[in-house]
Each structure stands twice: as structure tokens, then as C-alpha cells.
Design a protein around this motif. Structure first.
Motif, short mmCIF file in Angstrom:
data_model
loop_
_atom_site.label_atom_id
_atom_site.label_comp_id
_atom_site.label_asym_id
_atom_site.label_seq_id
_atom_site.Cartn_x
_atom_site.Cartn_y
_atom_site.Cartn_z
N LYS A 129 0.81 -1.21 0.00
CA LYS A 129 0.00 0.00 0.00
C LYS A 129 0.86 1.27 0.00
O LYS A 129 0.47 2.28 -0.57
CB LYS A 129 -0.96 0.00 1.19
CG LYS A 129 -2.08 -1.02 1.05
CD LYS A 129 -3.08 -0.86 2.18
CE LYS A 129 -4.21 -1.83 2.05
NZ LYS A 129 -5.09 -1.61 0.93
N HIS A 130 2.00 1.22 0.65
CA HIS A 130 2.88 2.37 0.65
C HIS A 130 3.37 2.66 -0.76
O HIS A 130 3.30 3.79 -1.24
CB HIS A 130 4.05 2.15 1.61
CG HIS A 130 4.93 3.33 1.79
ND1 HIS A 130 6.07 3.28 2.56
CD2 HIS A 130 4.88 4.60 1.33
CE1 HIS A 130 6.66 4.46 2.56
NE2 HIS A 130 5.96 5.28 1.81
N GLY A 131 3.88 1.65 -1.44
CA GLY A 131 4.37 1.82 -2.80
C GLY A 131 3.28 2.25 -3.77
O GLY A 131 3.54 2.97 -4.73
N ALA A 132 2.05 1.83 -3.51
CA ALA A 132 0.93 2.19 -4.37
C ALA A 132 0.33 3.56 -4.02
O ALA A 132 -0.56 4.03 -4.70
CB ALA A 132 -0.16 1.12 -4.28
N GLY A 133 0.81 4.17 -2.93
CA GLY A 133 0.28 5.47 -2.52
C GLY A 133 -1.08 5.35 -1.86
O GLY A 133 -1.88 6.27 -1.93
N GLU A 134 -1.35 4.20 -1.23
CA GLU A 134 -2.67 3.93 -0.67
C GLU A 134 -2.64 3.58 0.82
O GLU A 134 -3.45 2.78 1.29
CB GLU A 134 -3.32 2.77 -1.43
CG GLU A 134 -3.49 3.03 -2.90
CD GLU A 134 -3.96 1.82 -3.68
OE1 GLU A 134 -3.86 0.67 -3.15
OE2 GLU A 134 -4.39 2.00 -4.82
N LEU A 135 -1.72 4.17 1.57
CA LEU A 135 -1.68 3.87 3.01
C LEU A 135 -2.99 4.27 3.67
O LEU A 135 -3.61 5.26 3.29
CB LEU A 135 -0.52 4.61 3.68
CG LEU A 135 0.87 4.08 3.43
CD1 LEU A 135 1.91 4.96 4.12
CD2 LEU A 135 1.02 2.64 3.89
N ASN A 136 -3.41 3.46 4.65
CA ASN A 136 -4.57 3.83 5.45
C ASN A 136 -4.12 3.90 6.90
O ASN A 136 -2.95 3.73 7.22
CB ASN A 136 -5.74 2.87 5.23
CG ASN A 136 -5.40 1.45 5.63
OD1 ASN A 136 -4.98 1.19 6.76
ND2 ASN A 136 -5.58 0.52 4.72
#
Length: 177
Positions: A129-136
Motif C-alpha cells: 500500500k505504501h508503494g501504491a500510494g494507498e496507506l490507510n
């Protein structure tokens, strides 16, 4: 917010001035300010003080992002982007601090001390998710560390750097984790 989250309530109680700003000021501008503060923290020579500044910045970012999210100011995409931006900035700051610390102790030399990570041969690649820009809010960061170069002791210095990066970012201190 304070009633639903003990962590955010604690942040609000310990930094009421920032909490007021998080309500009154544009979140994009305030997040830029928090991230810029990380850049200034990289010049801190004491590791404990540096770690304290990282955790204080994390608390501010968490409160700001949650307020913008719960207040309907930001969309889900804005929130995940802000969380990822802050994680990127924190990771970059930690790596820069470690490189400057290594240079100060004579363990390594830097091509450009004003931009320590430039051409240093040490890369942290964000995955998931970090690499995809999708951290929650509940995401951890998954990293792969890469190095380039040859030479005596390079493998050991690289292993030490990976361990030190992890310690800076995850060790619990009196300021939190």
C-alpha cells in the motif's frame, strides 16, 4: 474526535495550539508545514531528540489527517495520499539523518552533504500500500532496502543502516512509536 480516539485526544491535549490550527487552517498547507519540519529535524545531531521530533511530527500528521477526513474536507484518496506523503517524508528524513550521522562519525563520506541521500547507494523501496500510494490508518510500511557498490565492510555497513532505519522509525519512545 477526542471522544472516539484516545490517541488523538492525547495529541489534542498535549498540543492544543496545533489542534486549533488543524481545525482552522487548510489541511494541505498545514501538512506541508509538518513535512517541512521533518526536513529541519534532519539537522538534529542527537538521536533521541531526532526520534522525539519524528514522533511529534507523526502525532501532528495523524491529528491533521484525521480531522480533514472526519470533517469531510478530504476524500478517501486525499487521506491515503496524505498518509503516504507523510510516510515518504519520514522515511527520507530518517535515511538522511542516518547518513549525516555516519558522515559525522567518519564511517562514510557523502557526495553532497546538503542532500545526503543523493548518490549514496542506499535505497528504500516502498512496497504494498505504501508503494501504491494507498496507506490507510492501520497500514504498516513494507520496505525493501537496496544498495550499490563494492568494497570492504560495505555489506556490514549496509546491514547496520537497514537496522538503524528500522530502529529510528519503529522503536517506542516516551513520545510514542
Amino acid at each position: 474526535v477526542a471522544g472516539a480516539s484516545p490517541y488523538l485526544r492525547h495529541v489534542m491535549q498535549h498540543d492544543a495550539e496545533f489542534a486549533a490550527r488543524a481545525v482552522a487552517e487548510p489541511p494541505d498547507t498545514l501538512l506541508d508545514e509538518v513535512i517541512a519540519g521533518l526536513g529541519a529535524a534532519v539537522r538534529e545531531s542527537d538521536q533521541r531528540a531526532f526520534m522525539r521530533l519524528l514522533r511529534q511530527s507523526k502525532a501532528k500528521a495523524a491529528l491533521l489527517i484525521a480531522m480533514a477526513d472526519l470533517g469531510g474536507v478530504w476524500t478517501v484518496d486525499d487521506v491515503t495520499s496524505a498518509l503516504t506523503r507523510f510516510a515518504d517524508a519520514t522515511l527520507s528524513t530518517a535515511i538522511d539523518w542516518l547518513l549525516l550521522d555516519g558522515a559525522a562519525s567518519g564511517k562514510l563520506s557523502l557526495a553532497d552533504p546538503s542532500a545526503p541521500s543523493r548518490n549514496c547507494g542506499y535505497v528504500a523501496l516502498a512496497m504494498g500500500k505504501h508503494g501504491a500510494g494507498e496507506l490507510n490508518y492501520s497500514s504498516d510500511i513494507d520496505l525493501i532496502f537496496l544498495r550499490s557498490g563494492e568494497g570492504p565492510g560495505l555489506h556490514e555497513r549496509f546491514a547496520d543502516a537497514v537496522s538503524a532505519t528500522s530502529r529510528l522509525l519503529s522503536r517506542r519512545t516516551e513520545e510514542g512509536h
